[in-house]
Every structure is written in structure tokens, then in C-alpha cells.
Write a protein that holds these residues in place. Structure first.
Motif, PDB file in Angstrom:
ATOM      1  N   ALA A   1       0.859  -1.184   0.000  1.00 53.98           N
ATOM      2  CA  ALA A   1       0.000   0.000   0.000  1.00 53.98           C
ATOM      3  C   ALA A   1       0.894   1.231   0.000  1.00 53.98           C
ATOM      4  O   ALA A   1       1.830   1.322   0.802  1.00 53.98           O
ATOM      5  N   LEU A   2       0.619   2.169  -0.904  1.00 52.20           N
ATOM      6  CA  LEU A   2       1.390   3.407  -1.004  1.00 52.20           C
ATOM      7  C   LEU A   2       0.478   4.588  -0.724  1.00 52.20           C
ATOM      8  O   LEU A   2      -0.540   4.786  -1.419  1.00 52.20           O
ATOM      9  N   ASN A   3       0.837   5.379   0.281  1.00 45.48           N
ATOM     10  CA  ASN A   3       0.053   6.562   0.638  1.00 45.48           C
ATOM     11  C   ASN A   3       0.358   7.683  -0.348  1.00 45.48           C
ATOM     12  O   ASN A   3       1.442   8.260  -0.311  1.00 45.48           O
ATOM     13  N   VAL A   4      -0.594   7.984  -1.194  1.00 52.80           N
ATOM     14  CA  VAL A   4      -0.408   9.033  -2.203  1.00 52.80           C
ATOM     15  C   VAL A   4      -1.006  10.338  -1.688  1.00 52.80           C
ATOM     16  O   VAL A   4      -0.289  11.281  -1.381  1.00 52.80           O
ATOM     17  N   SER A   5      -2.337  10.363  -1.567  1.00 55.00           N
ATOM     18  CA  SER A   5      -2.998  11.576  -1.063  1.00 55.00           C
ATOM     19  C   SER A   5      -4.039  11.215   0.000  1.00 55.00           C
ATOM     20  O   SER A   5      -4.963  11.976   0.252  1.00 55.00           O
ATOM     21  N   VAL A   6      -3.873  10.067   0.613  1.00 56.76           N
ATOM     22  CA  VAL A   6      -4.831   9.567   1.596  1.00 56.76           C
ATOM     23  C   VAL A   6      -4.895  10.483   2.823  1.00 56.76           C
ATOM     24  O   VAL A   6      -3.895  11.081   3.226  1.00 56.76           O
ATOM     25  N   ASP A   7      -6.101  10.593   3.404  1.00 58.61           N
ATOM     26  CA  ASP A   7      -6.274  11.304   4.667  1.00 58.61           C
ATOM     27  C   ASP A   7      -5.537  10.506   5.741  1.00 58.61           C
ATOM     28  O   ASP A   7      -5.821   9.323   5.966  1.00 58.61           O
ATOM     29  N   LEU A   8      -4.597  11.135   6.415  1.00 58.55           N
ATOM     30  CA  LEU A   8      -3.779  10.436   7.410  1.00 58.55           C
ATOM     31  C   LEU A   8      -4.435  10.377   8.785  1.00 58.55           C
ATOM     32  O   LEU A   8      -3.953   9.671   9.670  1.00 58.55           O
ATOM     33  N   THR A   9      -5.548  11.085   8.974  1.00 54.35           N
ATOM     34  CA  THR A   9      -6.209  11.128  10.283  1.00 54.35           C
ATOM     35  C   THR A   9      -6.569   9.753  10.832  1.00 54.35           C
ATOM     36  O   THR A   9      -6.334   9.484  12.026  1.00 54.35           O
ATOM     37  N   PRO A  10      -7.144   8.829  10.032  1.00 55.54           N
ATOM     38  CA  PRO A  10      -7.507   7.515  10.587  1.00 55.54           C
ATOM     39  C   PRO A  10      -6.322   6.728  11.150  1.00 55.54           C
ATOM     40  O   PRO A  10      -6.510   5.860  12.009  1.00 55.54           O
ATOM     41  N   PHE A  11      -5.105   7.015  10.694  1.00 55.35           N
ATOM     42  CA  PHE A  11      -3.929   6.328  11.233  1.00 55.35           C
ATOM     43  C   PHE A  11      -3.711   6.674  12.705  1.00 55.35           C
ATOM     44  O   PHE A  11      -3.062   5.926  13.427  1.00 55.35           O
ATOM     45  N   GLN A  12      -4.264   7.819  13.143  1.00 57.36           N
ATOM     46  CA  GLN A  12      -4.091   8.230  14.537  1.00 57.36           C
ATOM     47  C   GLN A  12      -4.893   7.359  15.498  1.00 57.36           C
ATOM     48  O   GLN A  12      -4.654   7.375  16.703  1.00 57.36           O
ATOM     49  N   GLN A  13      -5.830   6.578  14.969  1.00 55.38           N
ATOM     50  CA  GLN A  13      -6.668   5.720  15.796  1.00 55.38           C
ATOM     51  C   GLN A  13      -6.081   4.316  15.984  1.00 55.38           C
ATOM     52  O   GLN A  13      -6.704   3.460  16.615  1.00 55.38           O
ATOM     53  N   ILE A  14      -4.886   4.090  15.419  1.00 58.86           N
ATOM     54  CA  ILE A  14      -4.232   2.794  15.535  1.00 58.86           C
ATOM     55  C   ILE A  14      -2.738   3.005  15.784  1.00 58.86           C
ATOM     56  O   ILE A  14      -2.243   4.129  15.718  1.00 58.86           O
ATOM     57  N   VAL A  15      -2.045   1.916  16.065  1.00 60.66           N
ATOM     58  CA  VAL A  15      -0.584   1.924  16.061  1.00 60.66           C
ATOM     59  C   VAL A  15      -0.200   1.258  14.740  1.00 60.66           C
ATOM     60  O   VAL A  15      -0.163   0.026  14.652  1.00 60.66           O
ATOM     61  N   PRO A  16       0.022   2.053  13.681  1.00 58.83           N
ATOM     62  CA  PRO A  16       0.206   1.472  12.349  1.00 58.83           C
ATOM     63  C   PRO A  16       1.343   0.456  12.314  1.00 58.83           C
ATOM     64  O   PRO A  16       2.466   0.748  12.738  1.00 58.83           O
ATOM     65  N   CYS A  17       1.016  -0.735  11.843  1.00 55.50           N
ATOM     66  CA  CYS A  17       2.001  -1.817  11.705  1.00 55.50           C
ATOM     67  C   CYS A  17       2.642  -2.187  13.040  1.00 55.50           C
ATOM     68  O   CYS A  17       3.709  -2.808  13.070  1.00 55.50           O
ATOM     69  N   GLY A  18       2.027  -1.753  14.144  1.00 58.98           N
ATOM     70  CA  GLY A  18       2.548  -2.068  15.463  1.00 58.98           C
ATOM     71  C   GLY A  18       3.797  -1.288  15.844  1.00 58.98           C
ATOM     72  O   GLY A  18       4.487  -1.642  16.795  1.00 58.98           O
ATOM     73  N   ILE A  19       4.072  -0.194  15.129  1.00 62.20           N
ATOM     74  CA  ILE A  19       5.281   0.605  15.383  1.00 62.20           C
ATOM     75  C   ILE A  19       4.867   1.890  16.095  1.00 62.20           C
ATOM     76  O   ILE A  19       4.224   2.759  15.496  1.00 62.20           O
ATOM     77  N   ARG A  20       5.241   2.024  17.349  1.00 61.64           N
ATOM     78  CA  ARG A  20       4.738   3.135  18.170  1.00 61.64           C
ATOM     79  C   ARG A  20       5.493   4.444  18.002  1.00 61.64           C
ATOM     80  O   ARG A  20       4.951   5.514  18.238  1.00 61.64           O
ATOM     81  N   ASP A  21       6.762   4.397  17.622  1.00 63.49           N
ATOM     82  CA  ASP A  21       7.571   5.615  17.652  1.00 63.49           C
ATOM     83  C   ASP A  21       7.886   6.164  16.261  1.00 63.49           C
ATOM     84  O   ASP A  21       8.866   6.861  16.064  1.00 63.49           O
ATOM     85  N   ARG A  22       7.032   5.840  15.294  1.00 60.41           N
ATOM     86  CA  ARG A  22       7.220   6.349  13.932  1.00 60.41           C
ATOM     87  C   ARG A  22       5.923   6.970  13.444  1.00 60.41           C
ATOM     88  O   ARG A  22       4.849   6.725  13.995  1.00 60.41           O
ATOM     89  N   GLU A  23       6.018   7.753  12.370  1.00 56.32           N
ATOM     90  CA  GLU A  23       4.849   8.420  11.811  1.00 56.32           C
ATOM     91  C   GLU A  23       4.477   7.808  10.470  1.00 56.32           C
ATOM     92  O   GLU A  23       5.228   7.028   9.897  1.00 56.32           O
ATOM     93  N   VAL A  24       3.306   8.174   9.989  1.00 54.26           N
ATOM     94  CA  VAL A  24       2.860   7.786   8.657  1.00 54.26           C
ATOM     95  C   VAL A  24       2.803   9.051   7.815  1.00 54.26           C
ATOM     96  O   VAL A  24       2.343  10.096   8.280  1.00 54.26           O
TER      97      VAL A  24
END
Length: 200
Positions: A118-141
Motif C-alpha cells: 500500500a502506497l500513501n499518495v494523497s490519503v487522509d492520514l487522520t484515521p492512522f491516529q486511531q491505531i498503532v500502524p504496523c505495530g510501530i509506536r515511535d514512527r509516523e505515517v
């Protein structure tokens, strides 16, 4: 290759501890899939690529396959958007600094690989704030549009569209580039096939 409606997906061994909400009360669907990896978000503005590859014809090595998918994204980002991305030791995916732009989750059965990236092109990044993306706590999307906007801001420009970065244009550019780089990395000749309407 497609864009999903808003959805959270969890891999086969994903832990619900990486959800910051009760999945029964989620604004978006929460689906457990057959791929590896932890929870992530898919939505409009994110390109998801689902190649089906017989690794017997390439290399029967899952680490090689994951690195090859990363290479596809790294090349596409640089050739089309002049974004210098890289791998991050110990993690799967593609990164620009501290931001993850591409997540990868695969499944392999009898050396047939499916699911993908999955490649983030112009996706709204807000929903990522409701999870720990890929289980990585100290990185951003991050996303391509966000990074291009930061470059533009550093040049004191006021409108992202001045760089030709309209969402639909970005998606089209990214899609063509991913297909091109995929064919080169895997040394495949791609042919487009039109399906009869009765198949759709």
C-alpha cells in the motif's frame, strides 16, 4: 491495483492492542485478512497493489520478495516525484525519514505470493491516529502529497496544485510509475487485457 473504501485491516497474527478504539464501535470496517503484519488503514488516496507472483519463477526467498517490493516503491517515488525514500533496518516498508509511506503485507502458499503493498499518495492520514500502524509506536505515517506540500512550503509557494499535485493527477502518476517499476524489478513484460463486460 485499487483504492479501498475506508477500512482497517489486521494480519493473521495481529493484536487488537494496536487499536485505540473498540473495534465494535469503529467508524470504519475492521477486517482480519490472510496477510502478515499488524493493523493498518486503507482508504481513498492510497494505492494498494495486489500482485500474484509464482516465486518459483523468480527466487524462493521471502526476504528477497519483500525487499523487491520495497525496491518497486523506492524507484517509483524517486523517478516520478524526486522523493528519496529508503528502507529502515529491522522494519518492512518504505520510509522517508521518520515517516512510513508504504506498508507491505504478504501471504505465500506453495511459493505463490499474494496480497502486496500500500502506497500513501494523497490519503487522509487522520484515521492512522486511531491505531498503532504496523505495530510501530515511535514512527509516523506520511504521504506523497504531504511531502510535496512540505517541499513547496519551503519554497514559499501557497498552493499545492501549482506543482501539479492535484489528487487525481498524483494517483495517476503513482499508478503508472508503480506498474513500470514493478515490471522492471521483476523483469516482466506486462500486457493490458480488456475483460468482456460479462466477466465484470
Amino acid at each position: 491495483m485499487l483504492q479501498h473504501p475506508p477500512v482497517y485491516t489486521l494480519g493473521t497474527g495481529s493484536s487488537e492492542e494496536f487499536l485505540k478504539f473498540n473495534w465494535k464501535d469503529s467508524l470504519h470496517d475492521v477486517i482480519r485478512t490472510e496477510r502478515g503484519g499488524e493493523v493498518t488503514y486503507h482508504g481513498p488516496g492510497q494505492l494498494v497493489m495486489y500482485p500474484i507472483i509464482n516465486l518459483r519463477n523468480h527466487n524462493k526467498d521471502l526476504h528477497w520478495y519483500l525487499r523487491a517490493l520495497e525496491e518497486v516503491v523506492i524507484r517509483a517515488l524517486f523517478s516520478t516525484f524526486s522523493i528519496e525514500a529508503s528502507r529502515l533496518k529491522g522494519f518492512t516498508g518504505v520510509w522517508v525519514g521518520n515517516q512510513k509511506l508504504s506498508a507491505i503485507g504478504i501471504r505465500v502458499s506453495q511459493w505463490i505470493a499474494y496480497h502486496g503493498l500500500a502506497l500513501n499518495v494523497s490519503v487522509d492520514l487522520t484515521p492512522f491516529q486511531q491505531i498503532v500502524p504496523c505495530g510501530i509506536r515511535d514512527r509516523e505515517v506520511g504521504s506523497i502529497k504531504q511531502l510535496l506540500g512540505e517541499v513547496q512550503a519551503s519554497h514559499h509557494e501557497s498552493n499545492v496544485d501549482q506543482l501539479g499535485t492535484d489528487d487525481s493527477v498524483l494517483i495517476d502518476m503513482a499508478q503508472k510509475s508503480l506498474v513500470q517499476e514493478f515490471s522492471e524489478v521483476f523483469q516482466l513484460k506486462l500486457e493490458q487485457v480488456s475483460w468482456p463486460a460479462s466477466y465484470l
